[in-house]
Design an enzyme around this catalytic site. Structure first.
Site, PDB file in Angstrom:
ATOM      1  N   LEU A  28      -3.793  -7.196  -7.690  1.00  0.00           N
ATOM      2  CA  LEU A  28      -3.257  -8.318  -8.463  1.00  0.00           C
ATOM      3  C   LEU A  28      -4.301  -9.245  -9.085  1.00  0.00           C
ATOM      4  CD1 LEU A  28      -0.145  -9.197  -6.284  1.00  0.00           C
ATOM      5  CD2 LEU A  28      -0.354  -7.582  -8.183  1.00  0.00           C
ATOM      6  N   HIS A  70       2.314  -0.240 -13.411  1.00  0.00           N
ATOM      7  CA  HIS A  70       3.071  -1.474 -13.581  1.00  0.00           C
ATOM      8  C   HIS A  70       4.561  -1.157 -13.414  1.00  0.00           C
ATOM      9  CE1 HIS A  70       3.700  -5.573 -14.859  1.00  0.00           C
ATOM     10  NE2 HIS A  70       4.730  -5.144 -15.557  1.00  0.00           N
ATOM     11  N   GLY A 101       0.784  -1.231   0.000  1.00  0.00           N
ATOM     12  CA  GLY A 101       0.000   0.000   0.000  1.00  0.00           C
ATOM     13  C   GLY A 101       0.816   1.281   0.000  1.00  0.00           C
ATOM     14  N   ASN A 150       1.835   2.916  -2.572  1.00  0.00           N
ATOM     15  CA  ASN A 150       1.230   3.830  -3.557  1.00  0.00           C
ATOM     16  C   ASN A 150      -0.065   4.434  -3.029  1.00  0.00           C
ATOM     17  OD1 ASN A 150       2.732   3.916  -6.298  1.00  0.00           O
ATOM     18  ND2 ASN A 150       2.867   1.780  -5.663  1.00  0.00           N
ATOM     19  N   ILE A 195      -9.149  -7.572 -13.978  1.00  0.00           N
ATOM     20  CA  ILE A 195     -10.411  -6.830 -13.841  1.00  0.00           C
ATOM     21  C   ILE A 195     -11.456  -7.454 -14.777  1.00  0.00           C
ATOM     22  CG2 ILE A 195     -11.483  -4.541 -14.050  1.00  0.00           C
ATOM     23  CD1 ILE A 195      -9.338  -4.789 -11.823  1.00  0.00           C
ATOM     24  N   ASP A 235      -2.244  -5.811 -18.369  1.00  0.00           N
ATOM     25  CA  ASP A 235      -1.120  -4.933 -18.732  1.00  0.00           C
ATOM     26  C   ASP A 235      -1.065  -4.540 -20.199  1.00  0.00           C
ATOM     27  OD1 ASP A 235      -0.268  -5.110 -16.082  1.00  0.00           O
ATOM     28  OD2 ASP A 235       0.955  -6.881 -16.480  1.00  0.00           O
TER      29      ASP A 235
END
Ligand code: GAR
Length: 189
Positions: free
Chosen positions: A84, A103, A12, A14, A87, A144
């Site tokens: 991780l 990423h 966490g 970020n 979606i 990605d």
């Protein structure tokens, strides 16, 4: 007022940086932190930051009700900050160009399933790449591979290890992610 939902799975750092960056910005509110990992340290950070935490399991995450929940909260932008799970398509369709991911490498290299966190740095160092960096991108149905918003580079030293590279990447993430989110928010009506 723009309303953010931040999805996390791990430490966490970020999340912390983004929350602190927008703390005194009355135009941006972090509505909740969505977390799929009960052991994530990000939960403690969210609590200290006084942001509600929404724990989620895989079944709920892939269901229609969760999409509706985010819509009913009036979320303008979903930020994947070390999240991780892939979606689901329904969520991507409901939030077109309104989900961003960070990423820890220069996509399209070192992306896709299994390339996350330290696994990325191990692969980059093993391949003796001269550069690595970060990629901030929109999220589509594949891992990605959504449209790139920005990248930042860093050079590898001869004695680079996955740990020293991780520290360099961390610096880039802290410097660029909140600013990129701010820019994306400006473009959302
Ligand atoms: C970050 O380095 C982020 O780039 C990476 O996970 C880390 C999360 O750190 N994301 C991915 O690898 C996504 N494929 P944090 O939990 O401390 O923010």
């Amino acid at each position: 007022m723009k309303r953010l939902s931040i999805f996390v799975s791990g430490n966490g750092t970020n999340l912390q940086r983004i929350a602190e960056y927008f703390l005194e910005d009355w135009e941006v509110e972090i509505v909740n932190v969505v977390c799929n990992n009960p052991k994530a340290y990000a939960i403690e950070r969210a609590k200290k930051l006084q942001i509600p935490v929404r724990m989620i399991d895989k079944e709920e995450f892939n269901g229609e009700a969760f999409v509706k929940e985010l819509q009913s909260l009036g979320i303008d932008l979903i930020v994947l900050a070390g999240f991780l799970w892939k979606i689901p398509e329904a969520l991507v369709k409901a939030f077109p160009k309104k989900i961003v991911n960070i990423h820890p490498a220069l996509l399209p290299k070192y992306g896709g399933k299994g390339f996350y966190g330290e696994h990325v740095h191990e692969a980059v160092v093993a391949a003796r790449e001269p550069f690595s960096g970060i990629t901030i991108h929109y999220v589509n149905e594949l891992y990605d591979s959504g449209e790139i918003i920005m990248q930042a580079h860093v050079a590898l030293d001869e004695k680079e290890t996955p740990d020293t590279l991780a520290a360099k990447i961390h610096q880039l993430e802290q410097a660029y992610f909140p600013v990129a989110i701010e820019e994306v928010l400006k473009a959302i009506q």
